[in-house]
Design an enzyme around this catalytic site. Structure first.
Site, PDB file in Angstrom:
ATOM      1  N   PHE A  87      94.572  49.480  63.164  1.00  0.00           N
ATOM      2  CA  PHE A  87      94.450  51.302  63.327  1.00  0.00           C
ATOM      3  C   PHE A  87      93.415  52.671  63.663  1.00  0.00           C
ATOM      4  CE2 PHE A  87      96.776  50.210  59.128  1.00  0.00           C
ATOM      5  CZ  PHE A  87      98.433  49.827  59.999  1.00  0.00           C
ATOM      6  N   LYS A 109      85.943  44.818  59.458  1.00  0.00           N
ATOM      7  CA  LYS A 109      85.478  43.838  59.676  1.00  0.00           C
ATOM      8  C   LYS A 109      87.019  43.113  60.050  1.00  0.00           C
ATOM      9  CE  LYS A 109      82.559  43.952  55.841  1.00  0.00           C
ATOM     10  NZ  LYS A 109      81.955  42.747  54.842  1.00  0.00           N
ATOM     11  N   ALA A 143      84.366  45.978  47.742  1.00  0.00           N
ATOM     12  CA  ALA A 143      85.076  46.901  47.560  1.00  0.00           C
ATOM     13  C   ALA A 143      85.342  47.138  46.147  1.00  0.00           C
ATOM     14  CB  ALA A 143      86.067  47.742  47.808  1.00  0.00           C
ATOM     15  N   LYS A 194      83.688  35.712  59.525  1.00  0.00           N
ATOM     16  CA  LYS A 194      84.369  34.917  58.200  1.00  0.00           C
ATOM     17  C   LYS A 194      85.936  35.382  57.797  1.00  0.00           C
ATOM     18  CE  LYS A 194      83.648  39.629  56.310  1.00  0.00           C
ATOM     19  NZ  LYS A 194      84.088  39.497  55.349  1.00  0.00           N
ATOM     20  N   ARG A 258      90.838  39.449  50.192  1.00  0.00           N
ATOM     21  CA  ARG A 258      92.445  39.489  50.947  1.00  0.00           C
ATOM     22  C   ARG A 258      92.959  38.230  52.230  1.00  0.00           C
ATOM     23  NH1 ARG A 258      91.920  44.917  52.811  1.00  0.00           N
ATOM     24  NH2 ARG A 258      90.223  45.309  50.628  1.00  0.00           N
ATOM     25  N   ASN A 259      92.095  37.803  52.417  1.00  0.00           N
ATOM     26  CA  ASN A 259      92.514  36.771  53.459  1.00  0.00           C
ATOM     27  C   ASN A 259      92.214  35.114  53.725  1.00  0.00           C
ATOM     28  OD1 ASN A 259      91.414  38.250  56.823  1.00  0.00           O
ATOM     29  ND2 ASN A 259      90.089  38.833  55.337  1.00  0.00           N
TER      30      ASN A 259
END
Length: 331
Positions: A87, A109, A143, A194, A258-259
């Protein structure tokens, strides 16, 4: 530059929210651009982000919060971009204020899909911002742990070390330790790569591989990262520092990643589309895998893990068969 500059964060996700919280530990006022006016209104009334890190409470007298990006750009000396890489172009297209005197830091990232560049290179090549005014904020740092005020470490990278020091001083606190670096390109590529390796770790877990294999995968990942970054930006760096190896490990192993979660779903049999639909947050490694694969077609580093993730996500190859082949290439 003043030791207490006006700093603003652009973005409303979990990492943007965490950075605002860090800045509020040191600054009397922090600018915050959030795209949706409804989210701005909610935060003003309830003092926390309704969608991310809702446990992080804010004092409204510390926030200059707006859904008008130009209002926040005009306000700040230092802009910290923390929107998903997909975005970035759409948000920059809204900016009519001049960026010529601004210092711009990326907390993103990932890769800008439209240009195929890491964020710092995109700022420099597409927006004509000099590298001396561009910086990177990188981990290892989730976070969610910032919200809980758990001890975390960040690397602040910029060619101009004085500017890196100023941003470092704005962010560090009793639970955030910071160090500065001049490796803006290397740290940002590491932050992008990463996420790909974390997807690989997730796929492996979803397929039923155990801790023994995961350790081999991570060991090979850091060496692959070193080869890749050396091809794109050769300079003296210690790949075992926390900005590289540390960030890789926390993203590859953490339940907050989340990855890794995205990769785990793929390993368990989800299609890419169904995994993306089920997740409420963007897995940056999905976009990074394609960009890294395309870039490496030119650079020719030995990257079997990136290749494997690309084949699964973009060539619709069977994860189980791809990983059987991958295991033969690792040591």
């Amino acid at each position: 530059m003043s030791d207490k500059p006006k700093v603003a964060v652009l973005g409303s996700g979990s990492w943007a929210t965490a950075i605002v919280k860090m800045l509020c530990e040191n600054l009397n006022e922090v600018g915050w651009y959030i795209r949706k006016q409804s989210t701005v209104d909610y935060i003003k009334e309830n003092h926390h982000n309704p969608n991310y890190l809702s446990s992080a409470e804010f004092k409204m007298e510390q926030l200059n919060i707006s859904s008008n990006i130009n209002e926040i750009v005009n306000y700040a000396d230092i802009l910290i971009f923390a929107v998903p890489s997909a975005f970035v172009k759409a948000e920059f297209d809204k900016i009519t204020e001049s960026l010529s005197s601004k210092i711009v830091f990326s907390a993103i990232k990932g890769i800008i899909p439209e240009s195929g560049l890491i964020v710092g290179e995109h700022f420099n090549q597409k927006l004509n911002i000099p590298f001396e005014n561009i910086g990177v904020i990188t981990g290892p740092c989730h976070a969610e742990e910032v919200a809980m005020e758990r001890l975390s470490y960040l690397t602040i990278a910029c060619r101009d070390m004085d500017k890196a020091t100023v941003v470092s001083n704005c962010i560090k606190s009793r639970y955030i330790k910071t160090k500065i670096s001049d490796d803006i390109i290397g740290t940002e590529y590491a932050a992008m790569l990463k996420n790909i390796y974390a997807i690989a770790a997730g796929v492996a877990h979803g397929l039923g591989y155990g801790d023994n294999f995961q350790s081999v995968l991570m060991s090979n990942s850091i060496r692959e990262m070193k080869r890749f970054i050396k091809k794109v930006h050769k300079m003296k760096r210690n790949i075992n520092n926390s900005a590289y190896l540390g960030d890789l490990l926390v993203t590859g192993y953490s339940t907050f990643s989340r990855n890794r979660m995205f990769g785990n779903m793929i390993g368990k049999g989800y299609t890419v589309k169904s995994a993306q639909m089920e997740m409420s947050m963007i897995a940056e490694g999905y976009y990074a895998a394609k960009s890294a694969y395309v870039l490496n077609e030119k650079n020719k580093a030995n990257t079997p893990i990136i290749d494997a993730v690309y084949q699964i996500l973009y060539q619709n190859k069977n994860p189980k068969k791809v990983f059987v082949k991958l295991t033969e290439k690792l040591d």
